[in-house]
Design a protein around this motif. Structure first.
Motif, PDB file in Angstrom:
ATOM      1  N   SER A 123     -43.459  -8.887  44.400  1.00 41.25           N
ATOM      2  CA  SER A 123     -43.086  -9.628  45.404  1.00 41.25           C
ATOM      3  C   SER A 123     -41.526  -9.371  45.611  1.00 41.25           C
ATOM      4  N   HIS A 124     -41.052  -9.619  46.738  1.00 40.05           N
ATOM      5  CA  HIS A 124     -39.405  -9.606  46.872  1.00 40.05           C
ATOM      6  C   HIS A 124     -39.175 -10.872  47.923  1.00 40.05           C
ATOM      7  N   THR A 125     -38.319 -11.386  47.233  1.00 37.58           N
ATOM      8  CA  THR A 125     -37.942 -12.941  47.934  1.00 37.58           C
ATOM      9  C   THR A 125     -36.394 -12.736  48.291  1.00 37.58           C
ATOM     10  N   GLN A 126     -36.243 -13.260  49.361  1.00 32.67           N
ATOM     11  CA  GLN A 126     -34.721 -12.938  50.053  1.00 32.67           C
ATOM     12  C   GLN A 126     -34.458 -14.284  50.824  1.00 32.67           C
ATOM     13  N   ILE A 127     -33.401 -14.484  51.250  1.00 34.55           N
ATOM     14  CA  ILE A 127     -32.989 -15.667  52.161  1.00 34.55           C
ATOM     15  C   ILE A 127     -32.625 -15.015  53.759  1.00 34.55           C
ATOM     16  N   ASP A 128     -33.360 -15.668  54.473  1.00 32.06           N
ATOM     17  CA  ASP A 128     -33.124 -15.630  55.934  1.00 32.06           C
ATOM     18  C   ASP A 128     -32.008 -16.370  56.399  1.00 32.06           C
ATOM     19  N   GLU A 129     -30.565 -16.031  56.494  1.00 34.69           N
ATOM     20  CA  GLU A 129     -29.513 -16.908  56.587  1.00 34.69           C
ATOM     21  C   GLU A 129     -29.491 -17.426  57.955  1.00 34.69           C
ATOM     22  N   LEU A 130     -30.047 -16.629  59.009  1.00 37.87           N
ATOM     23  CA  LEU A 130     -30.105 -17.046  60.425  1.00 37.87           C
ATOM     24  C   LEU A 130     -30.756 -18.232  60.533  1.00 37.87           C
ATOM     25  N   ASN A 131     -31.897 -18.580  59.707  1.00 39.09           N
ATOM     26  CA  ASN A 131     -32.883 -19.578  59.948  1.00 39.09           C
ATOM     27  C   ASN A 131     -32.954 -20.628  58.678  1.00 39.09           C
ATOM     28  N   ASN A 132     -31.985 -20.165  57.886  1.00 37.40           N
ATOM     29  CA  ASN A 132     -31.767 -21.007  56.374  1.00 37.40           C
ATOM     30  C   ASN A 132     -33.313 -21.493  55.885  1.00 37.40           C
ATOM     31  N   ARG A 133     -33.768 -20.117  55.624  1.00 33.12           N
ATOM     32  CA  ARG A 133     -35.177 -20.081  54.926  1.00 33.12           C
ATOM     33  C   ARG A 133     -35.302 -19.086  53.952  1.00 33.12           C
ATOM     34  N   VAL A 134     -36.242 -19.286  53.072  1.00 35.07           N
ATOM     35  CA  VAL A 134     -36.617 -18.217  52.094  1.00 35.07           C
ATOM     36  C   VAL A 134     -37.832 -17.384  52.883  1.00 35.07           C
ATOM     37  N   VAL A 135     -37.730 -16.220  52.463  1.00 36.96           N
ATOM     38  CA  VAL A 135     -38.817 -15.169  52.819  1.00 36.96           C
ATOM     39  C   VAL A 135     -39.141 -14.430  51.717  1.00 36.96           C
ATOM     40  N   THR A 136     -40.580 -14.658  51.372  1.00 35.20           N
ATOM     41  CA  THR A 136     -41.130 -13.863  50.157  1.00 35.20           C
ATOM     42  C   THR A 136     -42.497 -12.920  51.072  1.00 35.20           C
ATOM     43  N   VAL A 137     -41.992 -11.503  50.467  1.00 33.25           N
ATOM     44  CA  VAL A 137     -42.980 -10.604  50.738  1.00 33.25           C
ATOM     45  C   VAL A 137     -43.681 -10.077  49.787  1.00 33.25           C
ATOM     46  N   GLU A 138     -44.974 -10.049  49.655  1.00 35.67           N
ATOM     47  CA  GLU A 138     -45.684  -9.774  48.337  1.00 35.67           C
ATOM     48  C   GLU A 138     -46.976  -8.749  48.632  1.00 35.67           C
ATOM     49  N   ALA A 139     -46.774  -7.741  47.538  1.00 39.44           N
ATOM     50  CA  ALA A 139     -48.090  -6.623  47.794  1.00 39.44           C
ATOM     51  C   ALA A 139     -48.917  -6.848  46.526  1.00 39.44           C
ATOM     52  N   PHE A 140     -50.267  -6.839  46.583  1.00 41.66           N
ATOM     53  CA  PHE A 140     -51.029  -6.817  45.411  1.00 41.66           C
ATOM     54  C   PHE A 140     -52.332  -6.002  45.910  1.00 41.66           C
ATOM     55  N   VAL A 141     -52.971  -5.673  44.762  1.00 47.97           N
ATOM     56  CA  VAL A 141     -54.126  -4.717  44.703  1.00 47.97           C
ATOM     57  C   VAL A 141     -55.271  -5.386  43.854  1.00 47.97           C
ATOM     58  N   TYR A 142     -56.302  -5.008  44.204  1.00 47.79           N
ATOM     59  CA  TYR A 142     -57.746  -5.140  43.518  1.00 47.79           C
ATOM     60  C   TYR A 142     -58.473  -3.977  43.299  1.00 47.79           C
ATOM     61  N   GLU A 143     -58.501  -3.231  42.032  1.00 47.66           N
ATOM     62  CA  GLU A 143     -59.233  -2.107  41.958  1.00 47.66           C
ATOM     63  C   GLU A 143     -59.945  -2.071  40.547  1.00 47.66           C
ATOM     64  N   PRO A 144     -60.966  -2.841  40.412  1.00 48.58           N
ATOM     65  CA  PRO A 144     -61.579  -2.894  39.133  1.00 48.58           C
ATOM     66  C   PRO A 144     -62.016  -1.359  38.491  1.00 48.58           C
ATOM     67  N   ASN A 145     -61.532  -1.428  37.209  1.00 42.47           N
ATOM     68  CA  ASN A 145     -61.837  -0.312  36.354  1.00 42.47           C
ATOM     69  C   ASN A 145     -61.355   0.938  36.806  1.00 42.47           C
ATOM     70  N   GLY A 146     -60.115   1.150  37.912  1.00 40.31           N
ATOM     71  CA  GLY A 146     -59.855   2.109  38.495  1.00 40.31           C
ATOM     72  C   GLY A 146     -58.118   2.063  38.471  1.00 40.31           C
ATOM     73  N   LYS A 147     -57.579   3.074  38.811  1.00 42.61           N
ATOM     74  CA  LYS A 147     -56.240   3.402  38.814  1.00 42.61           C
ATOM     75  C   LYS A 147     -55.618   2.742  39.968  1.00 42.61           C
ATOM     76  N   LYS A 148     -54.270   1.921  39.635  1.00 42.49           N
ATOM     77  CA  LYS A 148     -53.765   1.082  40.612  1.00 42.49           C
ATOM     78  C   LYS A 148     -52.738   1.614  41.221  1.00 42.49           C
ATOM     79  N   ARG A 149     -52.020   2.293  40.348  1.00 44.45           N
ATOM     80  CA  ARG A 149     -50.382   2.938  40.467  1.00 44.45           C
ATOM     81  C   ARG A 149     -50.255   3.108  42.065  1.00 44.45           C
ATOM     82  N   ASN A 150     -51.047   4.336  42.538  1.00 37.11           N
ATOM     83  CA  ASN A 150     -50.757   4.625  43.985  1.00 37.11           C
ATOM     84  C   ASN A 150     -50.853   3.599  44.844  1.00 37.11           C
ATOM     85  N   LEU A 151     -52.087   2.912  44.862  1.00 35.42           N
ATOM     86  CA  LEU A 151     -52.388   1.797  45.726  1.00 35.42           C
ATOM     87  C   LEU A 151     -51.172   1.016  45.803  1.00 35.42           C
ATOM     88  N   MET A 152     -50.452   0.753  44.765  1.00 38.13           N
ATOM     89  CA  MET A 152     -49.481  -0.260  44.672  1.00 38.13           C
ATOM     90  C   MET A 152     -47.944   0.324  45.119  1.00 38.13           C
TER      91      MET A 152
END
Length: 187
Positions: free
Chosen positions: A124-153
């Motif tokens: 996740s990346h969290t930063q401040i939106d100074e114009l609107n005085n808010r915090v914005v978090t952008v997050e990526a996640f994957v689900y790949e049981p028993n598989g390789k996840k690196r390229n998906l991430m």
């Protein structure tokens, strides 16, 4: 996915290049989620906002608590009462990165569905939106049981670096008022 990028801009006033593989979305108050919605090799991006109150916002403990509360409210699991949360066995790694020239707190960890047997990596990346005085978090996640996840991430993580916060538009300076008057009168 240009349509979902436009939806995100309209809904939360955040710009981001969303990968074309993501085909489903959900919007809620201060929340946007998009996914390829597959049972294997699943890829998801979540964006959420909340008011900025103080510097304590950028501590690992605070960000994990906020993440868990937002996910519990917006990302229920399959079995009744289950929800997405941060895996408690390991504290996520944190670092400071720069996105679009601005300070950003990055977390890398593992998520799990509390009350179910699902989990995987997130960043996740969290930063401040100074114009609107808010915090914005952008997050990526994957689900790949028993598989390789690196390229998906890696695909999703690259999208996190395209985030742009809203900026105040400066009025354009008129260099030659006479030219503007003449061009307007010709129309």
């Amino acid at each position: 996915n240009k349509d979902f990028s436009k939806r995100l801009k309209t809904h939360l006033d955040v710009e981001m290049c969303i990968p074309t593989a993501l085909k489903k979305y959900k919007e809620a108050e201060g929340f946007f989620w998009t996914s390829n919605a597959t049972s294997k090799k699943r890829q998801d991006i979540v964006v959420y906002t909340y008011p900025y109150t103080d510097r304590e916002t950028f501590t690992v403990d605070y960000l994990i608590r906020k993440r868990d509360s937002v996910m519990k409210a917006n990302m229920p699991g399959g079995p009744e009462g289950s929800f997405m949360g941060t895996q408690q066995a390991w504290i996520p790694d944190s670092s400071v990165v720069t996105v679009d020239g601005k300070y950003c707190m990055e977390l890398r960890g593992l998520w799990e569905v509390v009350g179910d047997n699902m989990g995987g990596p997130f960043v996740s990346h969290t930063q401040i939106d100074e114009l609107n005085n808010r915090v914005v978090t952008v997050e990526a996640f994957v689900y790949e049981p028993n598989g390789k996840k690196r390229n998906l991430m890696r695909i999703l993580e690259s999208a996190l670096y395209t985030v742009k916060m809203p900026v105040k538009e400066e009025p354009k300076a008129i260099e030659n008022v006479a030219e503007v008057i003449v061009s307007d009168s010709v129309k």
